[in-house]
Write a protein that holds these residues in place. Structure first.
Motif, short mmCIF file in Angstrom:
data_model
loop_
_atom_site.label_atom_id
_atom_site.label_comp_id
_atom_site.label_asym_id
_atom_site.label_seq_id
_atom_site.Cartn_x
_atom_site.Cartn_y
_atom_site.Cartn_z
N ARG A 189 0.79 -1.22 0.00
CA ARG A 189 0.00 0.00 0.00
C ARG A 189 0.83 1.28 0.00
NH1 ARG A 189 -5.39 -0.43 1.53
NH2 ARG A 189 -5.41 1.79 1.07
N ASN A 199 5.79 5.48 -7.66
CA ASN A 199 4.58 5.38 -8.48
C ASN A 199 4.86 5.78 -9.93
OD1 ASN A 199 2.97 4.38 -6.44
ND2 ASN A 199 2.10 6.35 -5.88
N SER A 215 1.96 1.21 -7.79
CA SER A 215 0.70 1.88 -7.48
C SER A 215 0.45 1.81 -5.98
CB SER A 215 -0.45 1.20 -8.24
OG SER A 215 -1.67 1.83 -7.94
N ASP A 265 -0.78 4.08 -2.37
CA ASP A 265 -1.63 5.22 -2.01
C ASP A 265 -1.49 5.64 -0.56
OD1 ASP A 265 -2.83 3.13 -0.65
OD2 ASP A 265 -4.74 3.23 -1.73
N THR A 266 -0.52 5.05 0.16
CA THR A 266 -0.46 5.26 1.61
C THR A 266 0.87 5.85 2.06
OG1 THR A 266 -2.02 3.46 2.00
CG2 THR A 266 -0.61 4.11 3.85
N THR A 318 -1.39 10.04 4.83
CA THR A 318 -2.73 9.48 4.72
C THR A 318 -3.12 8.70 5.97
OG1 THR A 318 -1.95 7.45 3.65
CG2 THR A 318 -2.54 9.29 2.20
#
Length: 231
Positions: free
Chosen positions: A162, A192, A197, A199-200, A218
């Motif tokens: 993540r 990325n 990929s 997102d954290t 995040t």
């Protein structure tokens, strides 16, 4: 007298203010209540105040609390944020929802092998020693890309990469606090851009969550500001 509910309200107000200053929606930041050294009743109280995500530093302490709070299991999310040794990966793979402290490929491989097939994928973050401290665990920034690529290739039905986690060196003023958080964010962006990929960004604690939110955190990991000083 301070209460867990009152402390949570204060922390959430801090997060909201930091998000407003960074022009970010408050929903983009998850509050992770770090309950290490506090008993299961403190977790139960925080849950009653509306919290669902809890972080533990020590595997056995976390396992004991998960068992003690089995009646709430469906509404709790358990995050391991402390060091993880190879001989303890099985219970973590079986019991936790997230691991923030993956600092080598072997740990991720064992978690993938040992995650029960009937559970959702275990969510993983790579721990980065962003301040280069000899006393801290974590990958060096220049090691992250190779490990991230290998972890991302592990079976997606067992583990999912993540993002990144860091515990920066303490700093006095907010500008100094922001620098390592900025560096972690830039590292995530670079990974990325290379095809991963993620997102954290798990960064920011009681003392520096404002700086972390300003730089894109995040997940903020807050313990003492919620549960009080540790003995």
């Amino acid at each position: 007298m301070a209460t867990i509910l009152g402390n949570i309200q204060q922390v959430r107000a801090r997060i909201a203010k930091a998000c407003d200053g960074a022009k970010r929606p408050v929903q983009s930041v998850t509050l992770l209540c770090v309950s290490k050294t506090f008993g299961s009743e403190a977790v139960r109280e925080a849950h009653a105040a509306g919290e669902s995500a809890f972080g533990e530093n020590y595997v056995q302490e976390g396992i004991d609390k998960i068992a003690a709070l089995a009646d709430l299991r469906a509404s709790l999310e358990w995050h391991l944020i402390g060091p993880l040794q190879s001989n303890k990966t099985r219970v973590v793979a079986e019991q936790f929802d997230w691991v923030h402290s993956v600092d080598r490929l072997k740990i991720a491989q064992r978690l993938a092998e040992q995650r029960p097939a009937w559970l959702p994928p275990l969510q993983l973050c790579l721990q980065v020693n962003i301040s280069g401290e000899a006393s801290k665990s974590g990958l060096r920034p220049d090691e992250v890309a190779a490990v991230a690529t290998q972890v991302a290739a592990l079976p997606a039905d067992r583990v999912r990469l993540r993002g990144l986690m860091a515990i920066p060196e303490p700093a006095g003023d907010i500008e100094a606090q922001r620098r390592p958080h900025w560096a972690l964010r830039e590292l995530l962006h670079a990974l990325n851009a290379s095809g991963l990929s993620m997102d954290t960004l798990s960064m920011g604690m009681s003392a520096d969550l404002d700086a972390a939110v300003a730089e894109g955190a995040t997940i903020v990991r807050v313990g003492s500001a919620i549960f009080g000083a540790r003995g």
